[in-house]
Design a protein around this motif. Structure first.
Motif, PDB file in Angstrom:
ATOM      1  N   SER A 187     -16.229  37.447  23.372  1.00 25.46           N
ATOM      2  CA  SER A 187     -16.669  38.794  22.881  1.00 25.46           C
ATOM      3  C   SER A 187     -17.875  38.528  21.946  1.00 25.46           C
ATOM      4  O   SER A 187     -18.731  39.325  21.669  1.00 25.46           O
ATOM      5  CB  SER A 187     -15.763  39.485  21.836  1.00 25.46           C
ATOM      6  OG  SER A 187     -15.828  38.933  20.531  1.00 25.46           O
ATOM      7  N   ARG A 188     -18.083  37.330  21.544  1.00 29.55           N
ATOM      8  CA  ARG A 188     -19.239  36.916  20.427  1.00 29.55           C
ATOM      9  C   ARG A 188     -19.022  37.722  19.115  1.00 29.55           C
ATOM     10  O   ARG A 188     -20.106  37.709  18.696  1.00 29.55           O
ATOM     11  CB  ARG A 188     -20.425  36.671  21.343  1.00 29.55           C
ATOM     12  CG  ARG A 188     -20.418  35.895  22.488  1.00 29.55           C
ATOM     13  CD  ARG A 188     -21.942  35.735  23.117  1.00 29.55           C
ATOM     14  NE  ARG A 188     -21.868  34.936  24.145  1.00 29.55           N
ATOM     15  CZ  ARG A 188     -21.774  33.514  24.322  1.00 29.55           C
ATOM     16  NH1 ARG A 188     -21.663  32.808  23.210  1.00 29.55           N
ATOM     17  NH2 ARG A 188     -21.603  33.086  25.602  1.00 29.55           N
ATOM     18  N   ASN A 189     -17.899  38.238  18.813  1.00 29.60           N
ATOM     19  CA  ASN A 189     -17.721  38.968  17.699  1.00 29.60           C
ATOM     20  C   ASN A 189     -17.380  38.031  16.348  1.00 29.60           C
ATOM     21  O   ASN A 189     -17.301  38.437  15.293  1.00 29.60           O
ATOM     22  CB  ASN A 189     -17.092  40.123  17.782  1.00 29.60           C
ATOM     23  CG  ASN A 189     -17.567  41.157  18.758  1.00 29.60           C
ATOM     24  OD1 ASN A 189     -18.667  41.484  18.525  1.00 29.60           O
ATOM     25  ND2 ASN A 189     -16.647  41.787  19.185  1.00 29.60           N
ATOM     26  N   GLY A 190     -16.796  36.927  16.873  1.00 31.92           N
ATOM     27  CA  GLY A 190     -16.405  36.076  16.032  1.00 31.92           C
ATOM     28  C   GLY A 190     -15.104  36.448  15.140  1.00 31.92           C
ATOM     29  O   GLY A 190     -14.702  36.354  13.978  1.00 31.92           O
ATOM     30  N   VAL A 191     -14.380  37.103  16.165  1.00 30.62           N
ATOM     31  CA  VAL A 191     -13.041  37.620  15.591  1.00 30.62           C
ATOM     32  C   VAL A 191     -11.761  37.203  16.591  1.00 30.62           C
ATOM     33  O   VAL A 191     -11.958  37.228  17.808  1.00 30.62           O
ATOM     34  CB  VAL A 191     -12.974  39.017  15.489  1.00 30.62           C
ATOM     35  CG1 VAL A 191     -11.388  39.459  15.133  1.00 30.62           C
ATOM     36  CG2 VAL A 191     -13.810  39.540  14.307  1.00 30.62           C
ATOM     37  N   ILE A 192     -10.793  36.836  16.124  1.00 29.73           N
ATOM     38  CA  ILE A 192      -9.475  36.405  17.102  1.00 29.73           C
ATOM     39  C   ILE A 192      -8.356  37.061  16.265  1.00 29.73           C
ATOM     40  O   ILE A 192      -7.959  36.630  15.035  1.00 29.73           O
ATOM     41  CB  ILE A 192      -9.331  34.960  17.481  1.00 29.73           C
ATOM     42  CG1 ILE A 192     -10.465  34.367  17.995  1.00 29.73           C
ATOM     43  CG2 ILE A 192      -7.927  34.720  18.155  1.00 29.73           C
ATOM     44  CD1 ILE A 192     -10.422  33.221  18.712  1.00 29.73           C
ATOM     45  N   GLN A 193      -7.634  37.925  16.862  1.00 26.29           N
ATOM     46  CA  GLN A 193      -6.513  38.484  16.132  1.00 26.29           C
ATOM     47  C   GLN A 193      -5.311  38.721  16.871  1.00 26.29           C
ATOM     48  O   GLN A 193      -5.469  38.718  18.220  1.00 26.29           O
ATOM     49  CB  GLN A 193      -6.819  39.723  15.449  1.00 26.29           C
ATOM     50  CG  GLN A 193      -7.171  40.894  16.232  1.00 26.29           C
ATOM     51  CD  GLN A 193      -7.864  42.000  15.478  1.00 26.29           C
ATOM     52  OE1 GLN A 193      -8.353  42.025  14.310  1.00 26.29           O
ATOM     53  NE2 GLN A 193      -7.793  43.082  16.368  1.00 26.29           N
ATOM     54  N   LEU A 216      -3.644  29.969  14.881  1.00 23.19           N
ATOM     55  CA  LEU A 216      -4.447  30.702  15.972  1.00 23.19           C
ATOM     56  C   LEU A 216      -5.524  29.807  16.402  1.00 23.19           C
ATOM     57  O   LEU A 216      -5.806  28.760  15.886  1.00 23.19           O
ATOM     58  CB  LEU A 216      -4.987  32.128  15.569  1.00 23.19           C
ATOM     59  CG  LEU A 216      -4.332  33.362  15.787  1.00 23.19           C
ATOM     60  CD1 LEU A 216      -2.923  33.383  15.455  1.00 23.19           C
ATOM     61  CD2 LEU A 216      -5.136  34.582  15.232  1.00 23.19           C
ATOM     62  N   PRO A 217      -6.163  30.073  17.466  1.00 22.80           N
ATOM     63  CA  PRO A 217      -7.114  29.249  18.097  1.00 22.80           C
ATOM     64  C   PRO A 217      -8.239  29.347  17.222  1.00 22.80           C
ATOM     65  O   PRO A 217      -8.471  30.313  16.442  1.00 22.80           O
ATOM     66  CB  PRO A 217      -7.493  29.613  19.394  1.00 22.80           C
ATOM     67  CG  PRO A 217      -6.106  30.407  20.046  1.00 22.80           C
ATOM     68  CD  PRO A 217      -5.684  31.048  18.746  1.00 22.80           C
ATOM     69  N   PRO A 218      -9.168  28.243  17.231  1.00 23.55           N
ATOM     70  CA  PRO A 218     -10.550  28.371  16.261  1.00 23.55           C
ATOM     71  C   PRO A 218     -11.274  29.623  16.751  1.00 23.55           C
ATOM     72  O   PRO A 218     -11.161  29.875  17.858  1.00 23.55           O
ATOM     73  CB  PRO A 218     -11.360  27.000  16.685  1.00 23.55           C
ATOM     74  CG  PRO A 218     -10.470  26.207  17.238  1.00 23.55           C
ATOM     75  CD  PRO A 218      -9.287  26.845  18.107  1.00 23.55           C
ATOM     76  N   VAL A 219     -11.718  30.323  15.751  1.00 24.32           N
ATOM     77  CA  VAL A 219     -12.205  31.598  16.079  1.00 24.32           C
ATOM     78  C   VAL A 219     -13.703  31.197  16.790  1.00 24.32           C
ATOM     79  O   VAL A 219     -14.166  32.020  17.284  1.00 24.32           O
ATOM     80  CB  VAL A 219     -12.975  32.168  14.680  1.00 24.32           C
ATOM     81  CG1 VAL A 219     -13.644  31.635  13.887  1.00 24.32           C
ATOM     82  CG2 VAL A 219     -13.094  33.728  14.890  1.00 24.32           C
ATOM     83  N   THR A 220     -14.086  29.996  16.585  1.00 22.91           N
ATOM     84  CA  THR A 220     -15.493  29.664  17.691  1.00 22.91           C
ATOM     85  C   THR A 220     -15.157  29.904  19.008  1.00 22.91           C
ATOM     86  O   THR A 220     -16.014  29.992  19.780  1.00 22.91           O
ATOM     87  CB  THR A 220     -15.985  28.193  17.164  1.00 22.91           C
ATOM     88  OG1 THR A 220     -14.662  27.289  16.936  1.00 22.91           O
ATOM     89  CG2 THR A 220     -16.927  28.269  15.899  1.00 22.91           C
ATOM     90  N   PHE A 221     -13.816  29.865  19.400  1.00 25.58           N
ATOM     91  CA  PHE A 221     -13.818  30.080  20.916  1.00 25.58           C
ATOM     92  C   PHE A 221     -14.018  31.596  21.258  1.00 25.58           C
ATOM     93  O   PHE A 221     -14.893  31.681  22.273  1.00 25.58           O
ATOM     94  CB  PHE A 221     -12.037  30.154  21.183  1.00 25.58           C
ATOM     95  CG  PHE A 221     -11.201  28.911  21.383  1.00 25.58           C
ATOM     96  CD1 PHE A 221     -11.871  27.571  20.729  1.00 25.58           C
ATOM     97  CD2 PHE A 221     -10.065  28.778  21.830  1.00 25.58           C
ATOM     98  CE1 PHE A 221     -11.220  26.454  20.798  1.00 25.58           C
ATOM     99  CE2 PHE A 221      -9.476  27.614  22.120  1.00 25.58           C
ATOM    100  CZ  PHE A 221     -10.069  26.351  21.725  1.00 25.58           C
TER     101      PHE A 221
END
Lengths: 287, 287
Positions: A187-193, A216-221
């Motif tokens: 998404s390139r928003n820099g969010v994983i939840q 969680l996986p690194p947010v850079t994913f």
């Protein structure tokens, strides 16, 4: 003090044995490996468990703030948590704890930490929660799709799980909108939840939260950078004891610059109470 | 190594003298007192300066992450920063540093820290900044009213400055919308922001940023809690070298609970670059 339960693999994984010199022997479980290293959150929980044992007699058994500086990559096998009490008494105790491993007989420090512990139950008794509640100053839990619409991370392809056996420890279910990187569309928003529980349903507690903040996986994913993002430093705050049930975990980053990024993590329990926060400074994967 | 300039009071205040045992002697200046204690950000800069001296030969002279656990309140006068290098070489060095004072001949630890240092210039050279810039992932600088419309904190009433001589060190100009607590009308948003410079125009640098992240009033003032908010732990990340000129500083809190609150601080330089971030866990003032 009572022995900790070993019914669950997490408790077996973080178990420590006290030595007379203030050190605690641990056995780093290969099941918590990810990408060739041992997961930093799991290691933080091992250290946190040793500090808890060290402070058991004081009643300061809950982590309030744990700051960890990652020095070198740990490997599965024997390790020692060296501990030194730097403040005792009052409402809080502070311990300097270092996870070390011996390589060819040489002591190699892996993680240096400072850990301030207290009693989360007492903290609640001593406060002006009513005033705080009146201010409505509590970070709201993000709205997630229902569990069954979220993506089970342990359903990752087998070739990925070979390098990340860690995934089988978790029942993480990611919000699909923040997991599109898994199909090449970050998404390139820099969010994983997502929703979080341990795979064997071991209830979360303050020590487990030290692991959850880096689960969680690194947010850079989510920024299209799928590589490994080594942590330089991570500080975790445990804000309350978690209620049983699924937690909600949110990672975000706001600034990628100079080869580094910060990853903020917030964790809410099943009642919507914010139970942990962390911020880490990590190295940006090469793209 | 070259001597540090002592033209400015900040440099005189953080000056340290190396001892052969790895300790650094400092003199905590009474001008940095606030509310009966010595300002935590100033103390962090004293420690940061000692660590910088300790690592000078390695070229790792810039703080990347400094985690400080506050153990007891410091008092003006002599102090020592005890240092131990726990990782050396590679891109980063890590030092365990403890600020201590002697009271009636007894060593009293005030602040324990872990500090990871490197070279901010080299960090920039080694990165994929172009990719990061393309993502537009940089926390935007808040919009503030022009300097002349902001409130000079050193214009506080004389009776207040008696207990906070610290205010005369700063040229802080607060955004009026976030300073209404000064006239008994806190916004209750949990935000305080403003322009920042040192009163004598001493240019900011990475060591000074360790002070800047704790230079504004506690964000709880904006929640109608004017009391002292002792810091349990503060971790500061320096993200870039600041350009000359006025910085913008923003404090916010999102969760007041269990008698504690987190205070996040972001600092931008005069070009709008995010140069530092910090998060602290502090005790909620009694209301």
């Amino acid at each position: 003090m009572p022995e900790r339960p070993t019914t669950y693999e997490f408790d077996r994984g973080i178990a420590v044995t006290a030595h007379p010199d203030g050190g605690y022997a641990a056995e780093l479980d290969p099941g918590w490996v990810v990408g060739g290293g041992v997961n930093g959150g799991y290691l933080l929980a091992v250290i946190g468990n040793a500090v808890r044992e060290r402070l058991a007699a004081s009643g300061h058994v809950d982590p309030f703030s744990v700051s960890a500086h990652y020095l070198s990559a740990s490997v599965p096998g024997p390790a020692t948590v060296e501990t030194e009490v730097v403040r005792a008494g009052g409402r809080f105790s502070t311990v300097a704890a270092t996870l070390v491993q011996h390589v060819d007989g040489v002591r190699v420090p892996r993680i240096s930490t400072l850990a301030t512990y207290g009693d989360l139950d007492a903290a609640h008794d001593a406060t002006t929660d009513a005033a705080a509640a009146a201010l409505h100053l509590a970070l709201p839990v993000p709205e997630l799709p229902p569990l069954e619409e979220c993506l089970l991370s342990s359903d990752a392809p087998p070739e990925f799980k070979v390098v990340a056996p860690l995934l089988d420890r978790f029942g993480t279910r990611l919000d699909p909108a923040t997991a599109m990187w898994a199909v090449g569309k970050p998404s390139r928003n820099g969010v994983i939840q997502g929703w979080f529980e341990l795979a064997d349903h071991r209830p979360l507690d303050p020590i487990a939260l030290l692991m959850v903040v880096d689960a969680l996986p690194p947010v850079t994913f989510d920024l299209g950078m799928p590589g490994w993002a080594p942590t330089l430093e991570l500080t975790a705050h445990v804000r309350a004891k978690p209620a049983p049930g699924w937690a909600v975990v949110r990672h975000c980053t706001r600034t990628v610059a100079g080869g580094l990024f910060e990853e903020d993590c917030d964790v809410w329990d099943s009642t919507g109470t914010l139970v942990a926060q962390s911020r880490q400074l990590a190295l940006q994967p090469r793209t």
